[in-house]
Design a protein around this motif. Structure first.
Motif, PDB file in Angstrom:
ATOM      1  N   HIS A  62      51.580  -8.884  -5.811  1.00 13.33           N
ATOM      2  CA  HIS A  62      50.336  -9.500  -5.091  1.00 13.33           C
ATOM      3  C   HIS A  62      49.089  -9.130  -5.742  1.00 13.33           C
ATOM      4  O   HIS A  62      49.058  -8.219  -6.674  1.00 13.33           O
ATOM      5  N   HIS A  64      46.156  -7.389  -4.784  1.00  9.72           N
ATOM      6  CA  HIS A  64      45.320  -6.328  -4.434  1.00  9.72           C
ATOM      7  C   HIS A  64      45.073  -5.626  -5.761  1.00  9.72           C
ATOM      8  O   HIS A  64      46.056  -5.370  -6.409  1.00  9.72           O
ATOM      9  N   ASP A  66      45.050  -2.519  -6.547  1.00  8.76           N
ATOM     10  CA  ASP A  66      45.777  -1.378  -6.914  1.00  8.76           C
ATOM     11  C   ASP A  66      46.992  -1.907  -7.375  1.00  8.76           C
ATOM     12  O   ASP A  66      48.183  -1.137  -7.518  1.00  8.76           O
ATOM     13  N   HIS A  67      47.429  -3.254  -7.311  1.00 13.47           N
ATOM     14  CA  HIS A  67      48.660  -3.665  -7.974  1.00 13.47           C
ATOM     15  C   HIS A  67      48.518  -4.379  -9.245  1.00 13.47           C
ATOM     16  O   HIS A  67      49.299  -4.459 -10.107  1.00 13.47           O
ATOM     17  N   HIS A 163      51.920  -9.583   3.970  1.00 15.61           N
ATOM     18  CA  HIS A 163      50.698  -8.463   3.673  1.00 15.61           C
ATOM     19  C   HIS A 163      49.687  -9.333   3.184  1.00 15.61           C
ATOM     20  O   HIS A 163      48.603  -8.982   4.005  1.00 15.61           O
ATOM     21  N   ASP A 188      54.122  -4.313  -1.033  1.00 18.37           N
ATOM     22  CA  ASP A 188      53.228  -3.907   0.289  1.00 18.37           C
ATOM     23  C   ASP A 188      53.804  -4.690   1.262  1.00 18.37           C
ATOM     24  O   ASP A 188      53.727  -5.883   1.413  1.00 18.37           O
ATOM     25  N   HIS A 408      49.367  -3.236   6.623  1.00 23.31           N
ATOM     26  CA  HIS A 408      50.596  -2.790   5.962  1.00 23.31           C
ATOM     27  C   HIS A 408      51.526  -2.343   7.421  1.00 23.31           C
ATOM     28  O   HIS A 408      50.912  -2.040   8.587  1.00 23.31           O
TER      29      HIS A 408
END
Ligand code: ZN
Length: 464
Positions: A62, A64, A66-67, A163, A188, A408
């Motif tokens: 996805h 975000h 941090d991905h 998510h 996530d 989450h």
């Protein structure tokens, strides 16, 4: 031989990055940014032990940061293959990466301007806008539930993760000579019943499962109770003609809030309510939500069928220019302003807080996690004076913290997601969680589902 390596989000919640290698193929799953920790910059510059030019494909769960946040580093390092993701993820990743490059370039420029007074060497951004523009054409959109071979002996299938828009869990079937192994990456996992999105589903079967564990140790307050609390705050602000400021992440949280407030309005509550979404990035993301109605859940589809939109209602305005945003500072009467950044570390929300915190009628509604040392955390902690733009600002506003809008799954949601693996007993690895929460989730998986889970550290790799 099939190997699985952990190069991020192993004992922490950011920097997701995993590597699957066989004699014939090298595939990376996610290449996220490390955020928040003191060593984040150092960790972001540490690359997994693979030549990016030798990777066959990348899978992105996805959009975000941090991905997806370090994908341009792969391209900088010579990667020219495809980055497989869902359609909404491909579109939103463009917004996120361009923003990320802009922030990095600006931070470096400011930092270097300060350094120039001394003799220290300048710093460079991780990547720049040009790397981002070379990365985006590699994003290859795939539909949910449609298996596709992405490398020799490697086939993937995306499944709803519930998510954020476009988020997926991914089932990776790896064939290596006589052996076939199925690995499931949860990505996530979202909350069942979240607005607009379909609920998370579990891709079965699997021989190996990587399960996120962000909230492995607790459950959130229920969404229903949280919505009631929000409605109560809005009604009391309406009674006194007060401003309501809501710091919210531009991707996901803002759209959730707009949906919930829209539901109040559609139900005839809060007549005459004015709501402003004051974040160019949130506005861009919301437009993407409007493009991808094919992934909506039933309630959102019903709204479309009734000629309504889940992210529009009378009284809602998406603010564009900084001038329009500034005009809100002097505007009088009750209004809701939803702005980023989510932790009040920058962006337009800081201006709104600066102008309104000292007014005792103002309500500030905190709806997301506030990191240590952020302005948002100081407000949650009840500080009576905060420093903004080098001035002391008295906090007389009422600060509310609502815990139930998380994107989450809580512990029960994660156990529910893992339940279909109860019979087949795959090897489980808990990722994307700090050691406390993932330790608790490990106990629960064992006690309730009979699943034994490993807790991998950074750089660990296992033969599967
Ligand atoms: Zn996420």
């Amino acid at each position: 031989m099939i190997r699985l390596g952990f190069y991020g989000a192993a004992g922490e919640v950011t920097g997701s990055c995993y590597l699957v290698t066989t004699d014939r193929a090298r595939v990376m799953v996610d290449m996220g940014m490390h955020q928040g920790e003191r060593e984040a910059d150092e960790h972001n510059r540490r690359m997994p032990p693979v030549d990016p030019a030798g990777l066959d494909a990348v899978v992105l769960t996805h959009a975000h940061l941090d991905h997806c946040g370090r994908l341009p580093l792969l391209v900088k390092g010579g990667f020219r293959g495809a980055i497989h993701c869902t359609g909404p993820t491909a579109d939103i990743t463009g917004i996120i990466l361009r923003d990320s490059a802009g922030i990095q370039e600006e931070d470096c420029r400011r930092f270097n301007a300060r350094l120039r007074r001394g003799d220290e060497p300048c710093i460079e951004p991780l990547y720049d806008k040009e790397h981002v523009e070379r990365t985006l054409p590699l994003l290859a959109a795939m539909a949910y539930e449609s298996p596709k071979q992405i490398a020799e002996g490697v086939t993937i299938r995306f499944v709803d993760a519930g998510h954020i828009l476009g988020a997926a869990s991914v089932q990776v079937v790896v064939n290596d000579g006589p052996r076939t192994v199925t690995i499931v990456f949860s990505g996530d996992v979202g909350v069942t019943g979240s607005p607009i999105l379909r609920d998370p589903r579990t891709p079965v079967p699997a021989d190996v499962v990587l399960l996120e564990s962000t909230y492995g140790d607790r459950d959130h307050r229920s969404l229903g109770e949280t919505r009631d609390e929000l409605l109560e705050i809005l009604e009391s602000a309406q009674a006194t003609g007060a401003k309501v400021l809501i710091p919210a992440f531009a991707l996901g949280r803002t759209q959730d809030l707009v949906f919930h407030i829209g539901e109040f309005v559609r139900a005839g509550r809060l007549p005459g309510l004015r709501v402003y979404v004051d974040s160019p990035m949130a506005t861009a993301v919301s437009k993407n939500y409007a493009f991808h109605t094919d992934v909506y859940d039933e309630r959102a589809r019903q709204l479309l069928a009734d000629d309504l939109s889940p992210l529009r209602f009378p009284g809602l305005t998406y603010i564009g220019s900084p001038e329009e945003s500034k005009r809100l500072n002097d505007a009088k009467g009750m209004m809701v302003i939803i702005a980023s950044s989510g932790m009040c570390t920058g962006g337009r929300i800081v201006h709104h807080l600066y102008h309104n915190l000292s007014n005792p009628r103002t309500h500030v509604v905190i709806v997301g996690f506030q990191g240590q040392g952020t302005l948002g955390r100081r407000l949650v902690n009840g500080d009576r004076v905060v420093r903004i733009f080098r001035n002391d600002v008295q906090v007389r506003a009422k600060v509310h913290t609502l815990g139930g809008f998380s994107a989450h799954a809580g512990q029960s949601g994660l156990l529910h997601w893992a339940e279909p693996f109860r019979e087949s007993r795959p090897r489980v690895f808990l990722t994307h969680g700090e050691d406390g929460p993932r330790g608790v989730l490990r106990q629960q998986l064992s006690a309730r589902l009979g699943l034994e889970a490993g807790l991998p550290g950074y750089g660990d790799s296992v033969e599967i």
